[in-house]
Write a protein that holds these residues in place. Sequence first.
Motif, PDB file in Angstrom:
ATOM      1  N   LYS A 287      59.811  41.326  26.648  1.00 52.67           N
ATOM      2  CA  LYS A 287      59.321  40.342  27.616  1.00 52.67           C
ATOM      3  C   LYS A 287      58.552  39.227  26.925  1.00 52.67           C
ATOM      4  CE  LYS A 287      58.968  43.519  31.541  1.00 52.67           C
ATOM      5  NZ  LYS A 287      58.086  44.018  32.631  1.00 52.67           N
ATOM      6  N   GLU A 288      58.347  38.149  27.668  1.00 54.06           N
ATOM      7  CA  GLU A 288      57.574  37.039  27.153  1.00 54.06           C
ATOM      8  C   GLU A 288      56.078  37.395  27.179  1.00 54.06           C
ATOM      9  OE1 GLU A 288      60.723  34.854  26.229  1.00 54.06           O
ATOM     10  OE2 GLU A 288      58.697  33.996  26.089  1.00 54.06           O
ATOM     11  N   ARG A 289      55.317  36.710  26.334  1.00 53.04           N
ATOM     12  CA  ARG A 289      53.868  36.879  26.371  1.00 53.04           C
ATOM     13  C   ARG A 289      53.352  36.371  27.715  1.00 53.04           C
ATOM     14  NH1 ARG A 289      50.323  35.044  21.261  1.00 53.04           N
ATOM     15  NH2 ARG A 289      52.049  36.226  20.342  1.00 53.04           N
ATOM     16  N   GLU A 290      52.451  37.110  28.351  1.00 51.09           N
ATOM     17  CA  GLU A 290      51.936  36.707  29.649  1.00 51.09           C
ATOM     18  C   GLU A 290      50.410  36.709  29.656  1.00 51.09           C
ATOM     19  OE1 GLU A 290      52.770  39.252  32.968  1.00 51.09           O
ATOM     20  OE2 GLU A 290      52.261  41.087  31.877  1.00 51.09           O
ATOM     21  N   PHE A 291      49.882  35.842  30.480  1.00 52.56           N
ATOM     22  CA  PHE A 291      48.445  35.709  30.659  1.00 52.56           C
ATOM     23  C   PHE A 291      47.892  36.925  31.394  1.00 52.56           C
ATOM     24  CE2 PHE A 291      44.420  33.814  31.448  1.00 52.56           C
ATOM     25  CZ  PHE A 291      44.105  34.046  32.778  1.00 52.56           C
ATOM     26  N   VAL A 292      46.725  37.405  30.942  1.00 54.75           N
ATOM     27  CA  VAL A 292      46.055  38.520  31.605  1.00 54.75           C
ATOM     28  C   VAL A 292      44.756  38.048  32.262  1.00 54.75           C
ATOM     29  CG1 VAL A 292      44.959  40.773  31.296  1.00 54.75           C
ATOM     30  CG2 VAL A 292      47.054  40.213  30.030  1.00 54.75           C
ATOM     31  N   ALA A 293      43.864  37.474  31.480  1.00 57.23           N
ATOM     32  CA  ALA A 293      42.566  37.035  32.009  1.00 57.23           C
ATOM     33  C   ALA A 293      41.922  36.077  31.016  1.00 57.23           C
ATOM     34  CB  ALA A 293      41.649  38.227  32.249  1.00 57.23           C
ATOM     35  N   ALA A 294      40.984  35.265  31.528  1.00 56.35           N
ATOM     36  CA  ALA A 294      40.253  34.338  30.673  1.00 56.35           C
ATOM     37  C   ALA A 294      38.845  34.160  31.213  1.00 56.35           C
ATOM     38  CB  ALA A 294      40.967  32.982  30.595  1.00 56.35           C
ATOM     39  N   ILE A 295      37.957  33.726  30.326  1.00 59.81           N
ATOM     40  CA  ILE A 295      36.563  33.517  30.700  1.00 59.81           C
ATOM     41  C   ILE A 295      36.025  32.323  29.940  1.00 59.81           C
ATOM     42  CG2 ILE A 295      35.724  35.141  28.941  1.00 59.81           C
ATOM     43  CD1 ILE A 295      33.526  35.967  30.950  1.00 59.81           C
ATOM     44  N   SER A 296      35.268  31.479  30.654  1.00 60.66           N
ATOM     45  CA  SER A 296      34.607  30.372  29.975  1.00 60.66           C
ATOM     46  C   SER A 296      33.332  30.895  29.343  1.00 60.66           C
ATOM     47  CB  SER A 296      34.305  29.241  30.956  1.00 60.66           C
ATOM     48  OG  SER A 296      33.429  29.696  31.971  1.00 60.66           O
ATOM     49  N   TRP A 297      33.113  30.546  28.086  1.00 58.04           N
ATOM     50  CA  TRP A 297      32.038  31.177  27.343  1.00 58.04           C
ATOM     51  C   TRP A 297      30.654  30.814  27.867  1.00 58.04           C
ATOM     52  CZ3 TRP A 297      33.224  35.105  24.506  1.00 58.04           C
ATOM     53  CH2 TRP A 297      32.283  35.651  23.655  1.00 58.04           C
ATOM     54  N   SER A 298      30.450  29.586  28.318  1.00 59.70           N
ATOM     55  CA  SER A 298      29.107  29.140  28.666  1.00 59.70           C
ATOM     56  C   SER A 298      28.677  29.552  30.069  1.00 59.70           C
ATOM     57  CB  SER A 298      29.013  27.624  28.522  1.00 59.70           C
ATOM     58  OG  SER A 298      29.943  27.010  29.393  1.00 59.70           O
ATOM     59  N   ILE A 299      29.593  29.487  31.043  1.00 58.71           N
ATOM     60  CA  ILE A 299      29.185  29.751  32.425  1.00 58.71           C
ATOM     61  C   ILE A 299      29.904  30.944  33.027  1.00 58.71           C
ATOM     62  CG2 ILE A 299      28.533  27.367  32.862  1.00 58.71           C
ATOM     63  CD1 ILE A 299      31.191  26.961  34.268  1.00 58.71           C
ATOM     64  N   SER A 300      30.714  31.627  32.212  1.00 66.60           N
ATOM     65  CA  SER A 300      31.359  32.883  32.621  1.00 66.60           C
ATOM     66  C   SER A 300      32.279  32.749  33.821  1.00 66.60           C
ATOM     67  CB  SER A 300      30.305  33.969  32.895  1.00 66.60           C
ATOM     68  OG  SER A 300      29.635  34.307  31.711  1.00 66.60           O
ATOM     69  N   ASN A 301      32.839  31.578  34.045  1.00 65.29           N
ATOM     70  CA  ASN A 301      33.940  31.490  35.023  1.00 65.29           C
ATOM     71  C   ASN A 301      35.099  32.334  34.519  1.00 65.29           C
ATOM     72  OD1 ASN A 301      32.721  29.794  36.803  1.00 65.29           O
ATOM     73  ND2 ASN A 301      33.839  27.967  36.203  1.00 65.29           N
ATOM     74  N   THR A 302      35.727  33.044  35.426  1.00 64.09           N
ATOM     75  CA  THR A 302      36.837  33.897  35.016  1.00 64.09           C
ATOM     76  C   THR A 302      38.103  33.573  35.805  1.00 64.09           C
ATOM     77  OG1 THR A 302      36.263  35.645  36.590  1.00 64.09           O
ATOM     78  CG2 THR A 302      35.297  35.795  34.398  1.00 64.09           C
ATOM     79  N   ASP A 303      39.209  33.952  35.227  1.00 65.51           N
ATOM     80  CA  ASP A 303      40.511  33.799  35.860  1.00 65.51           C
ATOM     81  C   ASP A 303      41.324  35.032  35.501  1.00 65.51           C
ATOM     82  OD1 ASP A 303      43.326  31.497  35.552  1.00 65.51           O
ATOM     83  OD2 ASP A 303      42.631  32.712  37.234  1.00 65.51           O
ATOM     84  N   ASP A 304      41.998  35.617  36.490  1.00 68.93           N
ATOM     85  CA  ASP A 304      42.772  36.830  36.254  1.00 68.93           C
ATOM     86  C   ASP A 304      44.183  36.653  36.773  1.00 68.93           C
ATOM     87  OD1 ASP A 304      39.922  38.478  37.588  1.00 68.93           O
ATOM     88  OD2 ASP A 304      40.354  38.160  35.480  1.00 68.93           O
ATOM     89  N   ALA A 305      45.116  37.283  36.102  1.00 70.48           N
ATOM     90  CA  ALA A 305      46.484  37.317  36.619  1.00 70.48           C
ATOM     91  C   ALA A 305      46.540  38.233  37.838  1.00 70.48           C
ATOM     92  CB  ALA A 305      47.428  37.828  35.534  1.00 70.48           C
ATOM     93  N   ASP A 306      47.411  37.910  38.766  1.00 65.38           N
ATOM     94  CA  ASP A 306      47.505  38.706  39.999  1.00 65.38           C
ATOM     95  C   ASP A 306      47.806  40.168  39.716  1.00 65.38           C
ATOM     96  OD1 ASP A 306      49.032  36.069  42.027  1.00 65.38           O
ATOM     97  OD2 ASP A 306      46.945  36.506  41.525  1.00 65.38           O
ATOM     98  N   VAL A 307      48.589  40.436  38.690  1.00 63.31           N
ATOM     99  CA  VAL A 307      49.014  41.815  38.430  1.00 63.31           C
ATOM    100  C   VAL A 307      47.874  42.706  37.944  1.00 63.31           C
ATOM    101  CG1 VAL A 307      51.416  41.243  37.988  1.00 63.31           C
ATOM    102  CG2 VAL A 307      49.775  41.234  36.092  1.00 63.31           C
ATOM    103  N   VAL A 308      46.752  42.099  37.557  1.00 63.58           N
ATOM    104  CA  VAL A 308      45.640  42.918  37.071  1.00 63.58           C
ATOM    105  C   VAL A 308      44.396  42.793  37.945  1.00 63.58           C
ATOM    106  CG1 VAL A 308      46.492  42.722  34.708  1.00 63.58           C
ATOM    107  CG2 VAL A 308      44.673  41.175  35.495  1.00 63.58           C
ATOM    108  N   LYS A 309      44.456  41.951  38.965  1.00 65.06           N
ATOM    109  CA  LYS A 309      43.276  41.770  39.831  1.00 65.06           C
ATOM    110  C   LYS A 309      42.852  43.093  40.438  1.00 65.06           C
ATOM    111  CE  LYS A 309      43.846  36.930  41.156  1.00 65.06           C
ATOM    112  NZ  LYS A 309      42.641  36.456  40.461  1.00 65.06           N
ATOM    113  N   GLY A 310      41.548  43.326  40.385  1.00 62.67           N
ATOM    114  CA  GLY A 310      41.011  44.553  40.949  1.00 62.67           C
ATOM    115  C   GLY A 310      41.068  45.737  40.007  1.00 62.67           C
ATOM    116  N   ARG A 311      41.781  45.585  38.884  1.00 63.96           N
ATOM    117  CA  ARG A 311      41.887  46.684  37.915  1.00 63.96           C
ATOM    118  C   ARG A 311      41.270  46.324  36.567  1.00 63.96           C
ATOM    119  NH1 ARG A 311      46.697  48.377  36.147  1.00 63.96           N
ATOM    120  NH2 ARG A 311      47.718  46.341  36.362  1.00 63.96           N
ATOM    121  N   PHE A 312      41.453  45.096  36.127  1.00 64.65           N
ATOM    122  CA  PHE A 312      40.948  44.654  34.826  1.00 64.65           C
ATOM    123  C   PHE A 312      39.766  43.718  35.038  1.00 64.65           C
ATOM    124  CE2 PHE A 312      45.186  44.926  32.254  1.00 64.65           C
ATOM    125  CZ  PHE A 312      45.357  46.225  32.696  1.00 64.65           C
TER     126      PHE A 312
END
Length: 122
Positions: free
Chosen positions: A41-66
């Motif tokens: 499979k292709e490389r896929e996004f899992v999650a990210a976080i901004s270092w200074s203010i801790s904004n986060t973003d999660d892929a739908d497939v891992v929401k609530g688990r990761f």
Amino acid sequence: QVQLVESGGGLVQAGGSLRLSCAASRRSLYVMGWFRRAPGKEREFVAAISWSISNTDDADVVKGRFTISRDGAKNTLYLQMNSLKPDDTAVYYCAGSRVVGKMPQYWEYAYWGQGTQVTVSS
């Protein structure tokens, strides 16, 4: 240059948990994230976080688990993975970006770790 070193991968049964870590050699990244590549499979996004203010973003497939988090004092990024499924089996990569003001796209991550294998057995 920034070096990223992942650790914490391994073999776990379905429903189990793992925590991945990524140590950065320098404190100069604005956003850090986790990506994964499963066999064939292709490389896929899992999650990210901004270092200074801790904004986060999660892929739908891992929401609530990761959960992504970071420790600024240790320059370390984490990914807590709970309720793991066999479909989560992949090589997990830590990545860093100096893009500011938004969550970067895949191609805007300039720094990558070597990857750590996560295998979830059924």
